[in-house]
Design a protein around this motif. Sequence first.
Motif, short mmCIF file in Angstrom:
data_model
loop_
_atom_site.label_atom_id
_atom_site.label_comp_id
_atom_site.label_asym_id
_atom_site.label_seq_id
_atom_site.Cartn_x
_atom_site.Cartn_y
_atom_site.Cartn_z
N ASN A 69 0.86 -1.18 0.00
CA ASN A 69 0.00 0.00 0.00
C ASN A 69 0.90 1.24 0.00
N PHE A 70 0.70 2.11 -0.94
CA PHE A 70 1.49 3.33 -0.99
C PHE A 70 0.65 4.45 -1.59
N THR A 71 1.06 5.66 -1.28
CA THR A 71 0.38 6.86 -1.76
C THR A 71 1.37 7.71 -2.51
N ASN A 130 1.44 11.26 -5.08
CA ASN A 130 0.73 12.40 -5.66
C ASN A 130 -0.72 12.49 -5.19
N GLY A 131 -0.95 12.08 -3.93
CA GLY A 131 -2.28 12.17 -3.35
C GLY A 131 -3.21 11.02 -3.69
N HIS A 132 -2.76 10.01 -4.41
CA HIS A 132 -3.59 8.85 -4.76
C HIS A 132 -3.02 7.60 -4.10
N GLU A 133 -3.93 6.74 -3.61
CA GLU A 133 -3.53 5.52 -2.91
C GLU A 133 -3.62 4.34 -3.88
N TYR A 134 -2.62 3.46 -3.78
CA TYR A 134 -2.57 2.26 -4.62
C TYR A 134 -2.30 1.05 -3.74
N ASN A 135 -2.85 -0.10 -4.16
CA ASN A 135 -2.80 -1.31 -3.33
C ASN A 135 -1.99 -2.43 -3.97
N ASP A 171 1.01 9.99 -11.93
CA ASP A 171 1.38 10.34 -10.55
C ASP A 171 2.88 10.16 -10.33
N HIS A 208 5.69 12.86 -9.28
CA HIS A 208 6.50 12.60 -8.09
C HIS A 208 7.99 12.73 -8.41
#
Length: 237
Positions: free
Chosen positions: A82-84, A86-91, A227, A231
């Motif tokens: 799980n990481f974020t 540019n303000g978006h979360e990815y799983n 994103d 980054h």
Amino acid sequence: MSSSSSSSDGIEGELIAAFQAEYEEEMLNEEEEEPRRPRRRREVIRRDRLGAHDRLFEDYFADDCNYPPSFFRRRGEAPVVNFTVNGHEYNYGYYLADGIYPSWPVFMKGVTLPQSEKQRMFTAAQSAWRKDVECAFGVLKARFNILAVPGRSFSRRTLGLIMRACVILHNMIIDDERGTNLEHNYETVESNVGPAIHHHAPPSLAARIQMDNEMRDSPVYTQLQQDLIEHVWAHNA
């Protein structure tokens, strides 16, 4: 004149008849010498397709199936990521890949034709990081012959131990060649490196289909790439 032509026609007809009789006699002799092989009937395999479909459904897909997911041995699963950015979360984690791979969120590629300075910087960084990984495996493969031979006869656990041993030996050789002691605490077999292996039941068929669809989601790949471009630009510009 007419008598001579009729006599020649008669001689020609006699020769044709004699040749035909001789040819038929030879064919009969060949048939007598070579007995005919018995013709084999074509075997018909009766397949119960409807019954096979019912058995397949009852074995694997019914609610009370004969072989539930827990029946199969679980070889391992990827670690939870799980990481974020540019303000978006990815799983899901991702691999650095080149252009031959599909545009899925689990494969991060560079921009094919970068148009802006941000895209050019991201593509150069992605290529450099990817080549670092490729070079690292190339060095290990050139130094340790066990990595250059087929490894399908080994289990996944054995392959993991082989890779860790080669990395540790490579680092020890580098330290020895440099003549310095960096006081590294080298890993041992008991170290917990890499993804943990869980022996619980795997996810259901519906959950696996959902995960497969998420890993193939092209819009998510486009968003993740954008994103990461932002980054990299924010941290290197």
